[in-house]
Design a protein around this motif. Structure first.
Motif, mmCIF file in Angstrom:
data_model
loop_
_atom_site.group_PDB
_atom_site.id
_atom_site.type_symbol
_atom_site.label_atom_id
_atom_site.label_comp_id
_atom_site.label_asym_id
_atom_site.label_seq_id
_atom_site.Cartn_x
_atom_site.Cartn_y
_atom_site.Cartn_z
ATOM 1 N N GLU A 213 0.844 -1.194 0.000
ATOM 2 C CA GLU A 213 0.000 0.000 0.000
ATOM 3 C C GLU A 213 0.877 1.240 0.000
ATOM 4 O O GLU A 213 1.963 1.249 0.595
ATOM 5 N N ALA A 214 0.410 2.274 -0.643
ATOM 6 C CA ALA A 214 1.210 3.489 -0.823
ATOM 7 C C ALA A 214 1.606 4.125 0.502
ATOM 8 O O ALA A 214 2.614 4.829 0.578
ATOM 9 N N THR A 215 0.841 3.874 1.556
ATOM 10 C CA THR A 215 1.146 4.465 2.865
ATOM 11 C C THR A 215 2.050 3.583 3.724
ATOM 12 O O THR A 215 2.408 3.967 4.839
ATOM 13 N N ASP A 216 2.441 2.403 3.224
ATOM 14 C CA ASP A 216 3.331 1.521 3.989
ATOM 15 C C ASP A 216 4.690 2.177 4.182
ATOM 16 O O ASP A 216 5.137 2.974 3.340
ATOM 17 N N ASP A 220 10.043 -1.137 5.189
ATOM 18 C CA ASP A 220 9.331 -2.412 5.257
ATOM 19 C C ASP A 220 8.970 -2.902 3.855
ATOM 20 O O ASP A 220 9.133 -4.080 3.539
ATOM 21 N N ALA A 221 8.482 -1.988 3.021
ATOM 22 C CA ALA A 221 8.096 -2.359 1.660
ATOM 23 C C ALA A 221 9.309 -2.798 0.845
ATOM 24 O O ALA A 221 9.247 -3.778 0.092
ATOM 25 N N ALA A 251 14.074 0.510 -4.854
ATOM 26 C CA ALA A 251 14.134 -0.312 -3.634
ATOM 27 C C ALA A 251 15.560 -0.373 -3.098
ATOM 28 O O ALA A 251 15.788 -0.288 -1.884
ATOM 29 N N VAL A 252 16.538 -0.493 -3.997
ATOM 30 C CA VAL A 252 17.947 -0.496 -3.581
ATOM 31 C C VAL A 252 18.308 0.834 -2.937
ATOM 32 O O VAL A 252 18.982 0.877 -1.891
#
Length: 452
Positions: A213-216, A220-221, A251-252
């Motif tokens: 989810e965009a608010t995560d 963690d994501a 992500a990296v």
């Protein structure tokens, strides 16, 4: 000296001479054009602001964009003030929406607003969508430039759709499959499409998506991303509608930044937001001084403990010789436990509900470590200073290692519970706590064994 090194020295000499004439700037541009991108990034990132702006200004558009994208957002913001308006507009327009949002965060509101007005309507809408999420949310790092498919498409139609719109998408290697309301139904890889029969339906080829989810939280994501070994991850809103995609490079970058912050705070400093050599001295001082003050104040507790037990030291002066050994052992044991648990928290191997299991586990680990070190301490110090002192050392090492391991394992979990960074509770505070507590244990055991 290699050709690249010689060219770098030439570029540096030209920059130091503050080139102003067209001839000087043209020579600088020709020399810079022969340097590899990594060297250009290094020069722009580490030279003073004026020299960085001059060098950046003479780069061609492709090289300038590659260098600009490699810089931290704070450095990008500082560089903009020294650039021509048209060059800024071209670069900002070519950035991905998520990179553009990070840059706009660092700019004064008036400058950010002016740059936003210079974008076309589509780019402005995508950038505004990214800026709408909190700074630590994964939505801030996604790209809204996503290419969704529908389950009713045939493979032939899907591939034609990809060919037509591939230039507008952040990635085409993993394609989300959505319903008419953009609710995420699954994903399909480009490879699978290419190998499938042309009349097969996309819905039959799609599989369940690992999404966020965009608010995560961004960290963690990103860790879920790598745990699932993905090339891209769909990002959805609270109603599971597709809003963007997270790619492997982003992500990296997230994990690199988080690891950099953890490493700095574990060492008792704040992370620098730009290259070390180009960071102003006062900014480096500010990143360190607060921690030094906190730790200095905390160390007063250790001094106070020594003052309380001063009479014991007067009776058996030999006890003072072992203080550095004991405090060092306690701090190291606690930091080892904290580092292990912090990493386990980060990768999802430990959760808050596992606190009792962590405490029980670290108690046993600390006891075994303490037994080994205590036995060695008993043997060595007993042979040199007598059995009584050896007994004090053996029991103290056993107790300190057990206590420090429990505290080290507990602190990251407490930090996570209260919403703080577990790295902040690692080395600096654990060392100070274990120093003071270890001395209390030491002198309490010495008092009992030696009859002080």
């Amino acid at each position: 000296m290699t050709t690249s090194s010689a060219t770098t020295e030439t570029v540096l000499a030209l920059l130091r001479s503050a080139p102003q004439s067209e001839e000087q700037l043209e020579q600088l541009a020709l020399e810079a054009k022969t340097l590899p991108p990594g060297e250009l990034v290094y020069l722009v990132e580490t030279r003073p602001a004026t020299e960085s702006a001059i060098l950046f200004r003479v780069l061609d558009k492709d090289a300038a964009l590659a260098v600009f994208e490699a810089l931290p957002a704070t450095h990008q913001a500082e560089l903009i003030s020294g650039l021509r308006t048209q060059q800024v507009a071209d670069i900002i327009g070519d950035l991905d929406p998520d990179d553009r949002a990070s840059l706009l965060d660092e700019l004064p509101a008036s400058v950010a607003e002016r740059l936003m007005h210079g974008l076309d309507l589509d780019e402005r809408a995508m950038t505004t969508a990214v800026l709408g999420y909190p700074r630590h949310a994964i939505g801030r790092y996604m790209s809204p430039e996503v290419l969704p498919l529908t389950p009713g498409m045939s493979v032939r139609e899907a591939l034609a759709h990809v060919r037509t719109h591939a230039e507008q998408a952040e990635t085409i290697y993993l394609l989300p499959v959505v319903d008419p309301s953009r609710v995420l139904l699954g994903v399909v890889g480009l490879r699978r499409l290419l190998l499938a029969e042309e009349e097969a339906l996309v819905g039959d080829l799609a599989h369940a998506a690992v999404a966020a989810e965009a608010t995560d939280d961004r960290e963690d994501a990103a860790r879920r991303f790598f745990a699932a070994e993905l090339l891209a991850m769909p990002i959805v809103d609270g109603e599971q509608r597709l809003v963007g995609i997270l790619t492997v490079d982003d992500a990296v970058a997230i994990l690199d930044r988080e690891n950099h912050e953890d490493s700095a705070r574990t060492s008792g400093t704040e992370p620098l937001d730009r290259a070390y050599l180009s960071t102003p001295i006062l900014r480096v001082v500010r990143s360190r001084i607060v921690w030094l003050l906190v730790l200095a104040i905390s160390a007063i507790l250790t001094v106070h403990v020594l003052e309380i037990f001063e009479d014991r030291l007067d009776q058996v002066v030999i006890l003072a010789l072992f203080i550095p050994l004991l405090t060092g052992t306690g701090g190291n044991t606690g930091n080892q436990a904290a580092t292990t648990v912090t990493r386990a928290l980060a990768v999802g191997e430990v959760r808050l509900r596992d606190l009792p299991r962590v405490v029980w586990r670290e108690l046993r680990i600390g006891a075994v470590l303490g037994a080994v070190l205590g036995s060695l301490g008993l043997l060595v110090s007993g042979l040199v200073y007598g059995l009584a002192i050896g007994t004090v050392m053996g029991l103290t090492l056993l107790s300190i290692c057990t206590m420090a391991a429990i505290v080290g394992g507990l602190m990251p979990l407490i930090a996570k519970k209260v919403g703080a960074d577990p790295a902040v509770f690692s080395n600096p505070f654990i060392s100070t706590f274990c120093d003071a507590t270890g001395l209390i244990i030491y002198f309490t055991i010495a008092t009992a064994v030696l009859g002080l």
